[in-house]
Structure formats: structure tokens, C-alpha cells
Design a protein around this motif. Structure first.
Motif, PDB file in Angstrom:
ATOM      1  N   LYS A 289      -8.096  16.748   7.664  1.00 13.07           N
ATOM      2  CA  LYS A 289      -9.105  15.755   8.065  1.00 13.07           C
ATOM      3  C   LYS A 289      -9.014  15.445   9.554  1.00 13.07           C
ATOM      4  CE  LYS A 289      -9.735  13.397   3.629  1.00 13.07           C
ATOM      5  NZ  LYS A 289      -9.685  12.081   2.913  1.00 13.07           N
ATOM      6  N   GLN A 292     -10.512  18.415  11.355  1.00 14.02           N
ATOM      7  CA  GLN A 292     -11.957  18.382  11.230  1.00 14.02           C
ATOM      8  C   GLN A 292     -12.572  17.317  12.136  1.00 14.02           C
ATOM      9  OE1 GLN A 292     -13.966  20.351   9.843  1.00 14.02           O
ATOM     10  NE2 GLN A 292     -15.911  19.217   9.792  1.00 14.02           N
ATOM     11  N   THR A 320      -4.985   6.806   8.180  1.00 16.43           N
ATOM     12  CA  THR A 320      -6.069   7.723   7.836  1.00 16.43           C
ATOM     13  C   THR A 320      -7.444   7.187   8.200  1.00 16.43           C
ATOM     14  OG1 THR A 320      -6.070   6.801   5.597  1.00 16.43           O
ATOM     15  CG2 THR A 320      -4.738   8.786   5.980  1.00 16.43           C
ATOM     16  N   HIS A 339      -9.729  10.673  14.517  1.00 17.53           N
ATOM     17  CA  HIS A 339     -10.699  10.030  13.641  1.00 17.53           C
ATOM     18  C   HIS A 339     -12.095  10.364  14.158  1.00 17.53           C
ATOM     19  CE1 HIS A 339      -7.495   6.814  12.548  1.00 17.53           C
ATOM     20  NE2 HIS A 339      -7.566   7.731  11.606  1.00 17.53           N
TER      21      HIS A 339
END
Length: 508
Positions: A289, A292, A320, A339
Motif C-alpha cells: 500500500k 502504491q 497505515t 500515504h
């Protein structure tokens, strides 16, 4: 020893391994979590455009799998120090007290440098710059970096080498010390850190390595650096740096003066420094994540404060969500680049002020009396700023000579402050002054009703041509932009030290 018989001199940095104590809390709560090393490789005054123009081999290296180029990375301030502090501290020069007391070392030690967080997490800390006597950080500490703050520093050795060995000046700085390039000492030092701590001992390491000698005063000096830098990256790869570390190749800003600022894209050249971030294979596999998010952020607006949050995030990989990271006091809306950033992010969200923002469209204006009137107001504010800071004792009062261009900001946002108050107009002006033939660029908010500038901040004005010889009588990096010394004026010792916090007076 008979020095006349010395044929050549050389010096080598030698890194002795030091075992670090791991943070007990983090290791006990998550003993299997692997900590990535972090290596920052900085090149002064390098825009993303000029990087590709002058360093094609290095650009090809950082286009490989695992590298992410942040094409929307926008600087937040004018010079080097003011752009590095938001990265290394998450704060700005203006947030610090003007006086540090008699012992400046103790004062600066108290600043919340990002490597202090890494040190507490059990990392080894290594710092190096290639300009020992006029570098970005800590030049007032002539004995080296502060005791107890870092584990390894090249600063003291480089100072002694400059004193003991012959130096060769090129591009405005010590290009060579002895028989070797000055930057080679920095990157040889970096390679030893990699070998001792990452390759041999698997010890998490934070390294800050900054180079200015090739690129600070010459826009095309990087062309001479390209092959050498690519060679070092290949050596780092051979020593498994890219298996262990998150590597950040970045700059502080683009060209701030010189030939590139005469081009049509000069506005972007100055404001969009390069930023390339590498994630090692194991990290991309374990945290898909984050990988990405970094991929999605390539073409989204980001700033120095976001890079600082990224460095914080690496120590808190369980964060996260953006809300899991405590917000920065200076820039609460900034985020980690691991993020996903909002697609329609504004400069205000990234804490980029109007003058440095590259997102808005401006349209050309006629050189009419109103534009000259606004430019004269800018010059008035410059002279007033110099008077308040007492530089008028050494520097002449400047006057408007001519205008080169004027542009007006297009306002599209229905709920923006400007559209809600129709009496506000935003202009970008480029003008010349005398004496000294200085060229400036300023972004101003004009209150049409009151005929005055709204919230105008003089230090943000860009000086577009070189000024070193004009301003030798003062030692403040902001004042130098506007200073034309009186004839036969020399540097006054009081004026060179009156800003007791030396962080505000370092060269850019």
C-alpha cells in the motif's frame, strides 16, 4: 619533516563500527519488524528539469524499478537552508528564537532534528557535506558536528584537510582537496557507512550526505558530476545499499540566478527541485500500500513538509492512515508520501505560499502605470525591511529602474479568499532596480480599495541575478539579495554577528 620533499598528499575517511542500542519499546512490541535504513543524497540547486538535462546517466539509474520520481515536488522557500529545515525539522527558520544565548552549540543541539528520532529508534547516524567552512549546517561549529548528536561526521576531517592540503577552486568552491575531488570524500565516507553498517552488520542507519561544490553557483556544473555520481551509485549497489535502504535523491531548489532564469520556464525551474525516492524490494513486498501510494503521488503536489512526514512515517510503519501520524504544528495538512495525497491538492494544503506555488495560471498584463506603482511599493517595502534590520548603514537605498514583465493570477476557485473579496488581486512582477542592476521577481496581493499590499513578506522576493560582489559588506543571506554596499565598505563585525542564531545567516 622537509616539506619541500613531499611529492603528494592524500587523506581517507575511516569509519569505525559502533554497536547501537535498539529501542527497547519498539523491539519488544514488534521484535520481527525489519527497519529500513534511510540514506539522503542531496545535490544543491538542482531542478528536476536541469537534472535530466545535465545528469542523463544518473537520471537513467534512478529510472529503474523501485525508484519513484515526485514530479509535483514544490519548494516552500527561497534558499537552501530555508528549504532544508522543513525537511530535517518539520519547521521553519522563523519559528526559532533570534537569540540562542552564549553557547550556540547547546541551543542548536536542542532543535528537533529528524535524526534524533532515528537515534532513539536505534539507528546509526552519519552526516557529511562537501563544503566544510561554508556548508548548509553547523558551519559555526568549526570543530565538527556536535558531540553526542551523531555517530559519524566528516566535517572535522574535511576542515583539517582544507587547512593542511592544497585546494583547487572551480564553480566557485573547493572543487578539489589535495589530489581528489571534494565530493569524493563525501561519497567514499558514505560507502564506508554502507559497508560497515548495512552490508556487514545489518545495522539500521540514517545518513545525510549533501553536495554543493559542483552545482551551487554554476547551472551546468552537474554535467561534470554525472559520470562520477553514477559510478558511486553503481558502487553503492555493489555493496547492497539498495537491498537495505530507502534512498532519497533530492535537492533544495532549482537555479535561483543565472542563464536558466532567462528561459520561458524559469518560474518552474526555480520552484521544482528534483526528488526521487527508492524503496527496496523487501519493503515493496511487505508494504504494497505504501509503494502504491508513492506511485500515485508521483504527479501530485507535494512539498518539503511532506518529505519530513515521510521520514517520520518510516519510523512508524504501523501508521497505515494519514491520521495515524501526529500532525505537524507548522503544517498540519501535510502528509507522508507513503500515504495517498489528494488528487486536487492545493498549495495551501502543502504549506506552499503564493510566491512559490506553481499550480496557478497567470496571464500577462500591460506595463501600465498601475504595474509600475505596484513595483514601486515593492521597492519601498524592500528599503523599509533593510532599514528595520539596520542594513541601511552599509547598503544603499535602491530605486525602481524598469519593469520586465507583469502577470495577474487567474482566480477559478468559487470559495477562495480572493474571489470572496473582489478588492484583492494577485500579481507576479519582474523588475530591475538601481544601483547594482538587480533583477527581482515578487508575488503580491494588492488591496485595490486601500491601494496597498496585503500580507507582503519581503524575504520571499526572488533575486534572479548574481549578487555576491555587491553585498560583501553584510553577512545575512536575505539582506544580501537586496544589498548594494556603499563604496569602500567592508564587512562590519557587528553586522556579521548581530543575528545571533547563525542558522539565519548561512550562505544559500
Amino acid at each position: 619533516m622537509d616539506k619541500s620533499k613531499i611529492v603528494q598528499q592524500d587523506a581517507f575517511p575511516l569509519v569505525q563500527f559502533q554497536m547501537q542500542m535498539q529501542n527497547k519499546t519498539s523491539t519488544e512490541s514488534n521484535p520481527k519488524r525489519r527497519q529500513p535504513s534511510v540514506i539522503l543524497l542531496g545535490i544543491d540547486s538542482m531542478s528536476r528539469m536541469n537534472f535530466r538535462r545535465t545528469m542523463p546517466r544518473t537520471a537513467e539509474f534512478v529510472s529503474q524499478r523501485g525508484w519513484f520520481e515526485m514530479e509535483g515536488y514544490n519548494k516552500v522557500a527561497d534558499n537552501t537552508l530555508r528549504n532544508l529545515l522543513p525537511i530535517l525539522l518539520g519547521q521553519t527558520v522563523e519559528q526559532y528564537p533570534r537569540k540562542c544565548g552564549q553557547n550556540e552549540v547547546e541551543c542548536i543541539e536542542k532543535f528537533p532534528w529528524i535524526w534524533k528520532d532515528y537515534k532513539r529508534a536505534g539507528y546509526t547516524i552519519a552526516l557529511a557535506e562537501d563544503m566544510a567552512d561554508s556548508g548548509v549546517l553547523f558551519t559555526n561549529n568549526k570543530n565538527g558536528y556536535f558531540p553526542g548528536l551523531v555517530d559519524h561526521s566528516l566535517h572535522a576531517l574535511l576542515l583539517r584537510m582544507e587547512q593542511a592540503m592544497k585546494t583547487y577552486v572551480r564553480f566557485g568552491y573547493n572543487y578539489c582537496i589535495g589530489r581528489r575531488l571534494t565530493i569524493s570524500y563525501v561519497y567514499d565516507f558514505c560507502q564506508q557507512i554502507i559497508s560497515r553498517y548495512m552490508e556487514e552488520s545489518h545495522q539500521p542507519t540514517f545518513g545525510y550526505f549533501w553536495s554543493s561544490t559542483f552545482t551551487h553557483d554554476y547551472n551546468f556544473g552537474a554535467a561534470s558530476l554525472d559520470a562520477k555520481f553514477d559510478q558511486y551509485l553503481q558502487q553503492f549497489k555493489a555493496h547492497n545499499l539498495f537491498e537495505h535502504a530507502i534512498v532519497i535523491l533530492y535537492s533544495d531548489h532549482g537555479a535561483r540566478f543565472g542563464e536558466l532564469l532567462n528561459l520561458s520556464d524559469s518560474f518552474l525551474e526555480e520552484r521544482l527541485p528534483m526528488l526521487h525516492i527508492y524503496l527496496p524490494p523487501w519493503f515493496r513486498h511487505k508494504y504494497p500500500k505504501y509503494s502504491q501510494a508513492l506511485y500515485l503521488n508521483r504527479n501530485r503536489l507535494s512539498s518539503n513538509f511532506d518529505l519530513h512526514n515521510t521520514l517520520r512515517h518510516i519510523l512508524q510503519l504501523n501508521a497505515t492512515l494519514p491520521t495515524d501520524l501526529a500532525p505537524l504544528v507548522r503544517c498540519p495538512s501535510s502528509q507522508s508520501l507513503l500515504h495517498t495525497l489528494p488528487r486536487e491538492r492545493s498549495c495551501e494544503d502543502a504549506c506552499i505560499t503564493e510566491h512559490w506555488c506553481t499550480c496557478k495560471e497567470f496571464i500577462a498584463q500591460s506595463m501600465n502605470g498601475e504595474m509600475f506603482y505596484i513595483s514601486k511599493m515593492v521597492v519601498y517595502h524592500i528599503n523599509r525591511w533593510m532599514l528595520v534590520h539596520r542594513y541601511n548603514e552599509f547598503c544603499q537605498r535602491i530605486q525602481l529602474s524598469d519593469m520586465e514583465s507583469a502577470e495577474k493570477k487567474m482566480l477559478f476557485e468559487e470559495n477562495s479568499t480572493e474571489t470572496m473579496h473582489g478588492d484583492i488581486a494577485i500579481y507576479r512582477l519582474r523588475f530591475r532596480t538601481f544601483p547594482g542592476s538587480a533583477t527581482f521577481q515578487a508575488t503580491v496581493r494588492l488591496n485595490r480599495e486601500l491601494k496597498k499590499l496585503d500580507n507582503f513578506y519581503v524575504p520571499d522576493i526572488s533575486r534572479l541575478n548574481a549578487y555576491h560582489n555587491d553585498s560583501l559588506c553584510i553577512n545575512d543571506v536575505i539582506g544580501k539579495k537586496f544589498c548594494v554596499c556603499y563604496p569602500n565598505t567592508t564587512l562590519d563585525p557587528f553586522m556579521s554577528n548581530w543575528k545571533e542564531l547563525k542558522l539565519t545567516t548561512l550562505p544559500s
